[in-house]
Design a protein around this motif. Structure first.
Motif, PDB file in Angstrom:
ATOM      1  N   ALA A  43      41.269  54.675  45.154  1.00  0.00           N
ATOM      2  CA  ALA A  43      40.233  53.639  45.261  1.00  0.00           C
ATOM      3  C   ALA A  43      40.090  53.152  46.702  1.00  0.00           C
ATOM      4  O   ALA A  43      41.068  53.042  47.444  1.00  0.00           O
ATOM      5  N   SER A  44      38.856  52.852  47.053  1.00  0.00           N
ATOM      6  CA  SER A  44      38.587  52.309  48.388  1.00  0.00           C
ATOM      7  C   SER A  44      38.874  50.807  48.380  1.00  0.00           C
ATOM      8  O   SER A  44      39.064  50.200  47.331  1.00  0.00           O
ATOM      9  N   MET A  45      38.886  50.218  49.559  1.00  0.00           N
ATOM     10  CA  MET A  45      39.133  48.778  49.657  1.00  0.00           C
ATOM     11  C   MET A  45      38.045  47.989  48.950  1.00  0.00           C
ATOM     12  O   MET A  45      38.317  46.946  48.344  1.00  0.00           O
ATOM     13  N   THR A  46      36.823  48.476  48.961  1.00  0.00           N
ATOM     14  CA  THR A  46      35.720  47.819  48.263  1.00  0.00           C
ATOM     15  C   THR A  46      35.969  47.813  46.758  1.00  0.00           C
ATOM     16  O   THR A  46      35.779  46.793  46.089  1.00  0.00           O
ATOM     17  N   GLU A  47      36.418  48.942  46.233  1.00  0.00           N
ATOM     18  CA  GLU A  47      36.722  49.039  44.796  1.00  0.00           C
ATOM     19  C   GLU A  47      37.900  48.144  44.419  1.00  0.00           C
ATOM     20  O   GLU A  47      37.898  47.517  43.358  1.00  0.00           O
ATOM     21  N   ILE A  48      38.891  48.084  45.306  1.00  0.00           N
ATOM     22  CA  ILE A  48      40.045  47.219  45.064  1.00  0.00           C
ATOM     23  C   ILE A  48      39.599  45.764  45.007  1.00  0.00           C
ATOM     24  O   ILE A  48      39.994  45.017  44.110  1.00  0.00           O
ATOM     25  N   LYS A  49      38.761  45.367  45.946  1.00  0.00           N
ATOM     26  CA  LYS A  49      38.296  43.984  45.998  1.00  0.00           C
ATOM     27  C   LYS A  49      37.471  43.638  44.757  1.00  0.00           C
ATOM     28  O   LYS A  49      37.628  42.554  44.188  1.00  0.00           O
ATOM     29  N   LYS A  50      36.609  44.540  44.318  1.00  0.00           N
ATOM     30  CA  LYS A  50      35.799  44.297  43.117  1.00  0.00           C
ATOM     31  C   LYS A  50      36.674  44.153  41.880  1.00  0.00           C
ATOM     32  O   LYS A  50      36.459  43.271  41.048  1.00  0.00           O
ATOM     33  N   ALA A  51      37.672  45.026  41.751  1.00  0.00           N
ATOM     34  CA  ALA A  51      38.586  44.955  40.606  1.00  0.00           C
ATOM     35  C   ALA A  51      39.368  43.644  40.640  1.00  0.00           C
ATOM     36  O   ALA A  51      39.530  42.982  39.606  1.00  0.00           O
ATOM     37  N   TYR A  52      39.822  43.250  41.812  1.00  0.00           N
ATOM     38  CA  TYR A  52      40.556  41.993  41.969  1.00  0.00           C
ATOM     39  C   TYR A  52      39.695  40.804  41.552  1.00  0.00           C
ATOM     40  O   TYR A  52      40.126  39.958  40.771  1.00  0.00           O
ATOM     41  N   GLN A  53      38.481  40.745  42.060  1.00  0.00           N
ATOM     42  CA  GLN A  53      37.609  39.613  41.738  1.00  0.00           C
ATOM     43  C   GLN A  53      37.296  39.542  40.250  1.00  0.00           C
ATOM     44  O   GLN A  53      37.277  38.457  39.670  1.00  0.00           O
ATOM     45  N   ALA A  54      37.071  40.679  39.627  1.00  0.00           N
ATOM     46  CA  ALA A  54      36.780  40.701  38.190  1.00  0.00           C
ATOM     47  C   ALA A  54      37.972  40.202  37.382  1.00  0.00           C
ATOM     48  O   ALA A  54      37.803  39.417  36.434  1.00  0.00           O
ATOM     49  N   LEU A  55      39.173  40.627  37.752  1.00  0.00           N
ATOM     50  CA  LEU A  55      40.357  40.199  37.015  1.00  0.00           C
ATOM     51  C   LEU A  55      40.669  38.727  37.236  1.00  0.00           C
ATOM     52  O   LEU A  55      41.081  38.027  36.304  1.00  0.00           O
ATOM     53  N   ILE A  56      40.489  38.257  38.455  1.00  0.00           N
ATOM     54  CA  ILE A  56      40.730  36.833  38.731  1.00  0.00           C
ATOM     55  C   ILE A  56      39.759  35.973  37.933  1.00  0.00           C
ATOM     56  O   ILE A  56      40.145  34.948  37.367  1.00  0.00           O
ATOM     57  N   GLN A  57      38.509  36.370  37.858  1.00  0.00           N
ATOM     58  CA  GLN A  57      37.551  35.613  37.054  1.00  0.00           C
ATOM     59  C   GLN A  57      37.951  35.607  35.585  1.00  0.00           C
ATOM     60  O   GLN A  57      37.796  34.616  34.893  1.00  0.00           O
ATOM     61  N   LYS A  58      38.479  36.705  35.121  1.00  0.00           N
ATOM     62  CA  LYS A  58      38.856  36.836  33.715  1.00  0.00           C
ATOM     63  C   LYS A  58      40.114  36.035  33.375  1.00  0.00           C
ATOM     64  O   LYS A  58      40.178  35.398  32.328  1.00  0.00           O
TER      65      LYS A  58
END
Length: 94
Positions: A43-58
């Motif tokens: 995964a790229s850093m962009t994908e990592i950041k998107k996954a992180y933000q989605a999980l934090i919101q959840k």
């Protein structure tokens, strides 16, 4: 949605209680970090950041604050895991 979050948080608590594994090496920790965020090691850093933000919101504790202290504690623990995984991956991608 709240019921789904409740069930997911309870499952996370059960999984964590079931795991009595010793601390892992740094190589395994990186693999665990990717697994925690639910992404592949490529995964790229962009994908990592998107996954992180989605999980934090959840899993943010404020989302389950009115469901009781037990769930809030589980959400806080899960949020700490997510934050630690994200920080580790951020450091490794620099």
């Amino acid at each position: 949605v709240i019921i789904w979050i409740y069930r997911d948080l309870k499952q996370q608590l059960r999984n964590r209680d079931a795991q009595n594994a010793p601390k892992t090496t740094s190589k395994r920790a990186s693999t665990k970090a990717y697994e925690t965020l639910g992404i592949s090691p490529e995964a790229s850093m962009t994908e990592i950041k998107k996954a992180y933000q989605a999980l934090i919101q959840k899993y943010h504790p404020d989302r389950v604050a009115d469901m009781g202290p037990e769930l809030k504690d589980v959400a806080e623990a899960r949020t700490k895991e997510i934050n630690a995984a994200y920080e580790e991956l951020k450091r490794s991608h620099q």
